[in-house]
Enzyme design. Structure first.
Site, PDB file in Angstrom:
ATOM      1  N   LYS A  73      34.469  48.041  46.408  1.00 33.47           N
ATOM      2  CA  LYS A  73      33.812  47.722  45.130  1.00 33.47           C
ATOM      3  C   LYS A  73      32.530  48.538  44.992  1.00 33.47           C
ATOM      4  CE  LYS A  73      35.821  43.136  44.910  1.00 33.47           C
ATOM      5  NZ  LYS A  73      35.729  41.719  45.200  1.00 33.47           N
ATOM      6  N   GLN A  78      31.233  37.605  47.040  1.00 34.83           N
ATOM      7  CA  GLN A  78      32.570  37.793  47.595  1.00 34.83           C
ATOM      8  C   GLN A  78      33.107  36.482  48.172  1.00 34.83           C
ATOM      9  OE1 GLN A  78      34.447  40.660  47.435  1.00 34.83           O
ATOM     10  NE2 GLN A  78      36.108  39.472  48.365  1.00 34.83           N
ATOM     11  N   ASP A 125      32.765  38.233  37.590  1.00 35.56           N
ATOM     12  CA  ASP A 125      34.064  37.748  38.074  1.00 35.56           C
ATOM     13  C   ASP A 125      34.699  36.798  37.053  1.00 35.56           C
ATOM     14  OD1 ASP A 125      35.135  38.767  40.404  1.00 35.56           O
ATOM     15  OD2 ASP A 125      33.894  37.534  41.731  1.00 35.56           O
TER      16      ASP A 125
END
Ligand code: NAD
Length: 297
Positions: free
Chosen positions: A55, A99, A122
C-alpha cells in the site's frame, strides 16, 4: 464450448492507478496540496506487513505522500486511539488506514469508529456504512468498489440484473450488495445459513463470491452466461508432492475457476482479478477524501 472472458484486474487496476497519478498531479497544481495517506500497523503479522508495504509503495508511486506508523504488538488501545486522534487533526493527512486484523486486546469497532469519517478511506466507519445504505455513498469499502468497476467495465449497465452475493461480511458482502442495489440490480445475499444456494446461483446473472472457502462455487451451480466475480483469497498446498512436502502453497479463489470458465460469460481469476483492484480503490478513495476535505475548508 466457448470459454469465458477473463476479467483482467491487473491491467484494469494498472490503468486506474495511471489515472489516479494524473488526478494527483492536477490536484497538486490546482491546490498546492499533496494528498497524504497514513497507514497504521500494530504488531508484526507477516501478511499484514506485506500488505502495508504494498500500500505504501503504491501510494508513493501515484505521487501521494505515504505516512507510516508502526506500533508495537503490545501497544495499548489508548495509544492507538491517541495516534488516530493526532492523525484526525493533521491537515497533511487526508486518509487514515488501520491495518486489520488488530491484536486481540484491541477492540476493532472502537478503533474504526475513532477515525474521522471524512478520512476513513477503508469506508468501514458506521457513518460511511450508513451513507452507503441510504444511497448517498461517500467513501466506499475498497474491495466491493473494485468489484463494481470490473462489473461495469464488463457489462455496461447492471440495471435489472439478478445479482447473488455469497457472504455478508461488513468488509465485502454487505457493501457489495448495497452497491449492486444502487446500480438497480435485484440483489440476493447468501450466507452460511442459506438453504437453497445452488438454486439461487442458477438464477443469477451476476455472482459475487466472498466466502473464504477454496473452490466453493461449482460450475454446475452457474447459469450459462453468468458473470462471476471471485473475491476469495485462499492459501492451499500445491499439488506437486515434493513442493507440498517443502510447505509450498498457492492462492486460489472461492470459485472452481477452470470449470466455471466453461459456463460463465466472464470471470475474474485469482490471483489477478479482484485483488489488485483493492489497493487501486484505496488510492482512489484517498484522492476523493483529499478533494472533499480541502474543498470544505
Ligand atoms: P468473512 O469470513 O468475514 O465472511 C465470509 C462470509 O461467507 C460470511 O458472511 C459467511 O456467512 C459466508 N459463508 C461461510 N460459509 C458459507 C457457506 N457454506 N455458504 C454460504 N455462505 C457462507 O470473510 P470476508 O472478509 O468477507 O472475506 C471473504 C473472502 O474474500 C476471503 O477469502 C478473503 O480472504 C477474501 N478477501 C479478499 C479481498 C481482496 O482484496 N480480494 C478483500 C477482502 C477479503
Amino acid at each position: 464450448m466457448t470459454e469465458a472472458i477473463i476479467i483482467d484486474g491487473k491491467e484494469f487496476s494498472s490503468n486506474l492507478r495511471n489515472k489516479i497519478a494524473e488526478d494527483v498531479k492536477a490536484f497538486k497544481k490546482e491546490r498546492s496540496i499533496v494528498p497524504g495517506l497514513a497507514v497504521v500497523l500494530v504488531g508484526e503479522d507477516p501478511a499484514s506487513r506485506i500488505y502495508v508495504r504494498k500500500k505504501e509503495e503504491m501510494t508513493t508511486a501515484v505521487g501521494m505522500n505515504s505516512l507510516s506508523y508502526r506500533l508495537d504488538a503490545n501497544a495499548s488501545q489508548q495509544e492507538l486511539l491517541d495516534l488516530i486522534g493526532t492523525l484526525n487533526h493533521d491537515p497533511a493527512v487526508h486518509g487514515i488506514l488501520v491495518q486489520l486484523p488488530l491484536p486481540k486486546h484491541i477492540d476493532t469497532p472502537t478503533i474504526l469508529e475513532a477515525i474521522d469519517p471524512d478520512k476513513d478511506v477503508d469506508g468501514f466507519h458506521v457513518v460511511n456504512a450508513g451513507r452507503l445504505a441510504i444511497g448517498t455513498p461517500s467513501l466506499v469499502p475498497c474491495t466491493p468498489a473494485g468489484c463494481m468497476m470490473l462489473l461495469e467495465h464488463t457489462l455496461g449497465s447492471l440495471k435489472g440484473k439478478n445479482a447473488l452475493v455469497i457472504g455478508r461480511s461488513t468488509i465485502v458482502g454487505r457493501p457489495m450488495a448495497q452497491l449492486l442495489l444502487a446500480a438497480d440490480c435485484t440483489v440476493t445475499i447468501a450466507h452460511r445459513h442459506t438453504k437453497n444456494l445452488e438454486e439461487l446461483c442458477q438464477q443469477a446473472d451476476i455472482v459475487v463470491a466472498a466466502v473464504g472457502i477454496p473452490h466453493f462455487v461449482k460450475a454446475s451451480w452457474l447459469k450459462p452466461g453468468a458473470v462471476v466475480i471471485d473475491v476469495g483469497i485462499n492459501r492451499v498446498p500445491v499439488e506437486d508432492e515434493t513442493a507440498k512436502a517443502a510447505g509450498k502453497t498457492r492462492i486460489v479463489g472461492d470459485v472452481d475457476f477452470v470449470e466455471a470458465a466453461k459456463v460463465a460469460s466472464a470471470i475474474t481469476p485469482v490471483p489477478g482479478g479482484v485483488g489488485p483492484m483493492t489497493i487501486a480503490c484505496l488510492l482512489n478513495n484517498t484522492v476523493q477524501a483529499a478533494r472533499n476535505l480541502t474543498s470544505a475548508s
